[in-house]
Scaffold this motif. Structure first.
Motif, PDB file in Angstrom:
ATOM      1  N   LYS A  55     -11.461  -1.879  -6.827  1.00 39.65           N
ATOM      2  CA  LYS A  55     -12.458  -2.806  -6.281  1.00 39.65           C
ATOM      3  C   LYS A  55     -11.978  -4.262  -6.259  1.00 39.65           C
ATOM      4  CE  LYS A  55     -17.326  -4.020  -6.502  1.00 39.65           C
ATOM      5  NZ  LYS A  55     -18.584  -3.852  -7.226  1.00 39.65           N
ATOM      6  N   PRO A  56     -11.413  -4.800  -7.354  1.00 35.29           N
ATOM      7  CA  PRO A  56     -10.963  -6.205  -7.301  1.00 35.29           C
ATOM      8  C   PRO A  56      -9.874  -6.445  -6.255  1.00 35.29           C
ATOM      9  CG  PRO A  56     -11.030  -5.427  -9.573  1.00 35.29           C
ATOM     10  CD  PRO A  56     -11.266  -4.240  -8.695  1.00 35.29           C
ATOM     11  N   HIS A  57      -8.955  -5.491  -6.151  1.00 34.92           N
ATOM     12  CA  HIS A  57      -7.875  -5.639  -5.169  1.00 34.92           C
ATOM     13  C   HIS A  57      -8.421  -5.566  -3.746  1.00 34.92           C
ATOM     14  CE1 HIS A  57      -3.836  -5.561  -3.585  1.00 34.92           C
ATOM     15  NE2 HIS A  57      -4.202  -4.566  -2.794  1.00 34.92           N
ATOM     16  N   ALA A  58      -9.275  -4.595  -3.493  1.00 39.39           N
ATOM     17  CA  ALA A  58      -9.866  -4.442  -2.157  1.00 39.39           C
ATOM     18  C   ALA A  58     -10.693  -5.680  -1.797  1.00 39.39           C
ATOM     19  CB  ALA A  58     -10.730  -3.188  -2.103  1.00 39.39           C
ATOM     20  N   TYR A  59     -11.408  -6.223  -2.754  1.00 42.16           N
ATOM     21  CA  TYR A  59     -12.216  -7.420  -2.514  1.00 42.16           C
ATOM     22  C   TYR A  59     -11.319  -8.606  -2.145  1.00 42.16           C
ATOM     23  CZ  TYR A  59     -15.655 -11.109  -3.204  1.00 42.16           C
ATOM     24  OH  TYR A  59     -16.459 -12.194  -3.018  1.00 42.16           O
ATOM     25  N   PHE A  80      -7.296   2.205   4.269  1.00 42.18           N
ATOM     26  CA  PHE A  80      -6.051   2.610   3.607  1.00 42.18           C
ATOM     27  C   PHE A  80      -5.725   1.804   2.361  1.00 42.18           C
ATOM     28  CE2 PHE A  80      -3.780   0.081   7.049  1.00 42.18           C
ATOM     29  CZ  PHE A  80      -3.130  -0.842   6.222  1.00 42.18           C
ATOM     30  N   ILE A  81      -6.315   0.622   2.211  1.00 45.67           N
ATOM     31  CA  ILE A  81      -6.103  -0.121   0.962  1.00 45.67           C
ATOM     32  C   ILE A  81      -6.696   0.672  -0.199  1.00 45.67           C
ATOM     33  CG2 ILE A  81      -6.850  -2.165  -0.332  1.00 45.67           C
ATOM     34  CD1 ILE A  81      -6.402  -3.711   2.362  1.00 45.67           C
ATOM     35  N   VAL A  82      -7.903   1.176  -0.019  1.00 47.30           N
ATOM     36  CA  VAL A  82      -8.537   1.981  -1.057  1.00 47.30           C
ATOM     37  C   VAL A  82      -7.818   3.324  -1.190  1.00 47.30           C
ATOM     38  CG1 VAL A  82     -10.669   3.156  -1.727  1.00 47.30           C
ATOM     39  CG2 VAL A  82     -10.762   0.841  -0.797  1.00 47.30           C
ATOM     40  N   GLN A  83      -7.474   3.954  -0.078  1.00 42.50           N
ATOM     41  CA  GLN A  83      -6.815   5.262  -0.109  1.00 42.50           C
ATOM     42  C   GLN A  83      -5.456   5.216  -0.805  1.00 42.50           C
ATOM     43  OE1 GLN A  83      -6.729   6.240   4.041  1.00 42.50           O
ATOM     44  NE2 GLN A  83      -8.809   7.084   4.034  1.00 42.50           N
ATOM     45  N   SER A  84      -4.810   4.060  -0.783  1.00 39.37           N
ATOM     46  CA  SER A  84      -3.474   3.953  -1.379  1.00 39.37           C
ATOM     47  C   SER A  84      -3.484   4.220  -2.884  1.00 39.37           C
ATOM     48  CB  SER A  84      -2.862   2.581  -1.093  1.00 39.37           C
ATOM     49  OG  SER A  84      -3.540   1.557  -1.807  1.00 39.37           O
ATOM     50  N   TYR A  85      -4.637   4.131  -3.505  1.00 38.69           N
ATOM     51  CA  TYR A  85      -4.744   4.362  -4.944  1.00 38.69           C
ATOM     52  C   TYR A  85      -4.928   5.839  -5.307  1.00 38.69           C
ATOM     53  CZ  TYR A  85      -5.269  -0.619  -5.976  1.00 38.69           C
ATOM     54  OH  TYR A  85      -5.043  -1.965  -6.136  1.00 38.69           O
ATOM     55  N   CYS A 111       0.833  -1.207   0.000  1.00 38.77           N
ATOM     56  CA  CYS A 111       0.000   0.000   0.000  1.00 38.77           C
ATOM     57  C   CYS A 111       0.866   1.255   0.000  1.00 38.77           C
ATOM     58  CB  CYS A 111      -0.939   0.012   1.211  1.00 38.77           C
ATOM     59  SG  CYS A 111      -2.373  -1.054   1.015  1.00 38.77           S
ATOM     60  N   ILE A 112       1.931   1.243   0.779  1.00 33.93           N
ATOM     61  CA  ILE A 112       2.834   2.401   0.806  1.00 33.93           C
ATOM     62  C   ILE A 112       3.489   2.586  -0.557  1.00 33.93           C
ATOM     63  CG2 ILE A 112       4.979   3.311   1.786  1.00 33.93           C
ATOM     64  CD1 ILE A 112       4.103   2.022   4.474  1.00 33.93           C
ATOM     65  N   SER A 113       3.953   1.497  -1.151  1.00 37.20           N
ATOM     66  CA  SER A 113       4.569   1.584  -2.484  1.00 37.20           C
ATOM     67  C   SER A 113       3.575   2.097  -3.520  1.00 37.20           C
ATOM     68  CB  SER A 113       5.072   0.205  -2.924  1.00 37.20           C
ATOM     69  OG  SER A 113       6.049  -0.263  -2.046  1.00 37.20           O
ATOM     70  N   ARG A 114       2.366   1.562  -3.479  1.00 35.14           N
ATOM     71  CA  ARG A 114       1.320   1.977  -4.421  1.00 35.14           C
ATOM     72  C   ARG A 114       0.976   3.456  -4.233  1.00 35.14           C
ATOM     73  NH1 ARG A 114      -2.676  -0.747  -2.491  1.00 35.14           N
ATOM     74  NH2 ARG A 114      -1.837  -2.699  -3.265  1.00 35.14           N
ATOM     75  N   PHE A 115       0.890   3.875  -2.980  1.00 38.52           N
ATOM     76  CA  PHE A 115       0.588   5.271  -2.664  1.00 38.52           C
ATOM     77  C   PHE A 115       1.619   6.192  -3.313  1.00 38.52           C
ATOM     78  CE2 PHE A 115       1.224   8.910   0.229  1.00 38.52           C
ATOM     79  CZ  PHE A 115      -0.042   9.470   0.202  1.00 38.52           C
ATOM     80  N   HIS A 116       2.896   5.869  -3.143  1.00 39.77           N
ATOM     81  CA  HIS A 116       3.959   6.701  -3.724  1.00 39.77           C
ATOM     82  C   HIS A 116       3.959   6.625  -5.252  1.00 39.77           C
ATOM     83  CE1 HIS A 116       5.614   7.990   0.041  1.00 39.77           C
ATOM     84  NE2 HIS A 116       5.800   6.747   0.451  1.00 39.77           N
TER      85      HIS A 116
END
Length: 122
Positions: free
Chosen positions: A38-42, A82-87, A17-22
């Motif tokens: 959505k698929p990743h969060a699911y 935060f999984i969703v927020q990371s995007y 999530c941190i890597s994706r956020f950056h």
């Protein structure tokens, strides 16, 4: 899957999530909600659900010293956010990183307790 393996998977997700956020901030990119987010969060929700069942039973049986049910509730709520927020690049960096680090710390505490008291549930 074992509680320790699932806990390690969730710790890896915190790092991802941190890597994706950056990455999304660097690319100045908005994700497609239905194909990316959505698929990743699911998928992670399914892992969290399985982990939650195991960890709650483990806490009840093993009674680890530094792990409590309220921490599990907090961790799961935080991870779902935060999984969703990371995007999304509009996410507050300080709050996001604080939530991820807090969740990862709780997962590390659980992993350490598993090594001390064992993973089996009976």
């Amino acid at each position: 899957m074992s509680l320790l393996k699932l806990s390690n998977q969730l710790m890896k997700e915190c790092d991802d999530c941190i890597s994706r956020f950056h990455l999304y901030r660097e690319l100045d990119k908005e994700p497609d909600f239905f194909t990316d987010v959505k698929p990743h969060a699911y998928k992670i929700d399914e892992i969290c659900f399985e982990w939650e069942q195991l960890v709650r039973k483990w806490i009840q049986v093993k009674r680890p010293k530094y792990v409590h049910p309220s921490q599990i509730d907090s961790l799961l709520d935080s991870m779902k956010q935060f999984i969703v927020q990371s995007y999304y690049k509009g996410t507050s960096k300080k709050r996001f990183l604080s939530a991820v680090h807090s969740s990862k710390y709780t997962l590390e505490t659980i992993a350490q307790a598993i090594k001390e008291v064992g993973d089996e549930h009976a």
